[in-house]
Design a protein around this motif. Sequence first.
Motif, PDB file in Angstrom:
ATOM      1  N   TYR A  50     -37.548  -1.592 -68.285  1.00 17.56           N
ATOM      2  CA  TYR A  50     -38.012  -2.355 -67.079  1.00 17.56           C
ATOM      3  C   TYR A  50     -38.152  -3.842 -67.102  1.00 17.56           C
ATOM      4  O   TYR A  50     -38.330  -4.351 -68.279  1.00 17.56           O
ATOM      5  CB  TYR A  50     -39.740  -1.916 -66.862  1.00 17.56           C
ATOM      6  N   ARG A  87     -29.257  -1.771 -71.249  1.00 16.62           N
ATOM      7  CA  ARG A  87     -30.236  -2.599 -71.063  1.00 16.62           C
ATOM      8  C   ARG A  87     -29.956  -3.973 -70.471  1.00 16.62           C
ATOM      9  O   ARG A  87     -30.744  -4.404 -69.845  1.00 16.62           O
ATOM     10  CB  ARG A  87     -31.432  -2.792 -72.193  1.00 16.62           C
ATOM     11  N   SER A 124     -36.308   4.393 -71.250  1.00 10.81           N
ATOM     12  CA  SER A 124     -36.103   3.668 -69.986  1.00 10.81           C
ATOM     13  C   SER A 124     -36.305   2.214 -70.302  1.00 10.81           C
ATOM     14  O   SER A 124     -36.787   1.854 -71.561  1.00 10.81           O
ATOM     15  CB  SER A 124     -37.406   3.858 -69.073  1.00 10.81           C
ATOM     16  N   ILE A 176     -32.428   3.597 -66.868  1.00 10.25           N
ATOM     17  CA  ILE A 176     -32.708   4.776 -67.774  1.00 10.25           C
ATOM     18  C   ILE A 176     -31.427   5.289 -68.375  1.00 10.25           C
ATOM     19  O   ILE A 176     -30.498   5.325 -67.629  1.00 10.25           O
ATOM     20  CB  ILE A 176     -33.112   6.004 -66.824  1.00 10.25           C
ATOM     21  N   HIS A 184     -25.559   6.095 -67.835  1.00  9.94           N
ATOM     22  CA  HIS A 184     -26.957   5.336 -67.815  1.00  9.94           C
ATOM     23  C   HIS A 184     -27.066   4.747 -66.456  1.00  9.94           C
ATOM     24  O   HIS A 184     -25.868   4.573 -65.586  1.00  9.94           O
ATOM     25  CB  HIS A 184     -26.987   4.096 -68.791  1.00  9.94           C
ATOM     26  N   ALA A 235     -34.657  -1.901 -63.688  1.00  9.16           N
ATOM     27  CA  ALA A 235     -34.933  -0.761 -64.516  1.00  9.16           C
ATOM     28  C   ALA A 235     -33.828  -0.084 -64.722  1.00  9.16           C
ATOM     29  O   ALA A 235     -32.964  -0.093 -63.805  1.00  9.16           O
ATOM     30  CB  ALA A 235     -36.118   0.108 -63.618  1.00  9.16           C
ATOM     31  N   THR A 256     -41.801   3.335 -61.795  1.00  5.29           N
ATOM     32  CA  THR A 256     -41.580   4.082 -62.854  1.00  5.29           C
ATOM     33  C   THR A 256     -40.064   4.843 -62.643  1.00  5.29           C
ATOM     34  O   THR A 256     -40.017   5.108 -61.414  1.00  5.29           O
ATOM     35  CB  THR A 256     -42.472   5.206 -62.863  1.00  5.29           C
ATOM     36  N   ILE A 257     -39.123   4.656 -63.374  1.00  2.00           N
ATOM     37  CA  ILE A 257     -37.800   5.286 -63.189  1.00  2.00           C
ATOM     38  C   ILE A 257     -37.834   6.430 -63.859  1.00  2.00           C
ATOM     39  O   ILE A 257     -38.282   6.850 -65.060  1.00  2.00           O
ATOM     40  CB  ILE A 257     -36.657   4.410 -63.921  1.00  2.00           C
ATOM     41  N   SER A 258     -36.917   7.435 -63.315  1.00  2.00           N
ATOM     42  CA  SER A 258     -36.773   8.909 -63.928  1.00  2.00           C
ATOM     43  C   SER A 258     -35.490   9.325 -63.181  1.00  2.00           C
ATOM     44  O   SER A 258     -34.766   8.708 -62.253  1.00  2.00           O
ATOM     45  CB  SER A 258     -38.026   9.607 -63.356  1.00  2.00           C
TER      46      SER A 258
END
Length: 121
Positions: free
Chosen positions: A58, A103, A56, A50, A32, A48, A67-69
């Motif tokens: 935040y 998280r 995801s 992922i 992760h 953030a 935005t995370i990717s």
Amino acid sequence: VQLQAFGGGLVQSGGSLGLSCAASGLTFRPYHMGWFRQAPGREREFLAAISRSGASYYADSVKGRFTISRDNAKNTMYLQMSGLKPEDSAVYYCARSQNVNWRLAVEYYGRGQGTQVTVSS
């Protein structure tokens, strides 16, 4: 094993910027991944994350703007930032986790070299 963030710079308030986090010496897929930032005189902030499966998370401070990717084939994670504010100015860096509680900021380790983001008003 090294993580390194790229893509920082100077941007005007309201602008956009994209960051990358590249991993070397490890296979990206099992981890992760998370983005953090730290400004002078302030505590580290978890922005953030992922999961290895692509879910995801935040922080409220960036939800709807960032935005995370990730691209496991490229061993790279991204953070697309928009609607930037002067208070977003900080050193941004990435870290990894293998814990089920992905998280949670405390589960991340291996902070890599950061990249400076400066947002002018």
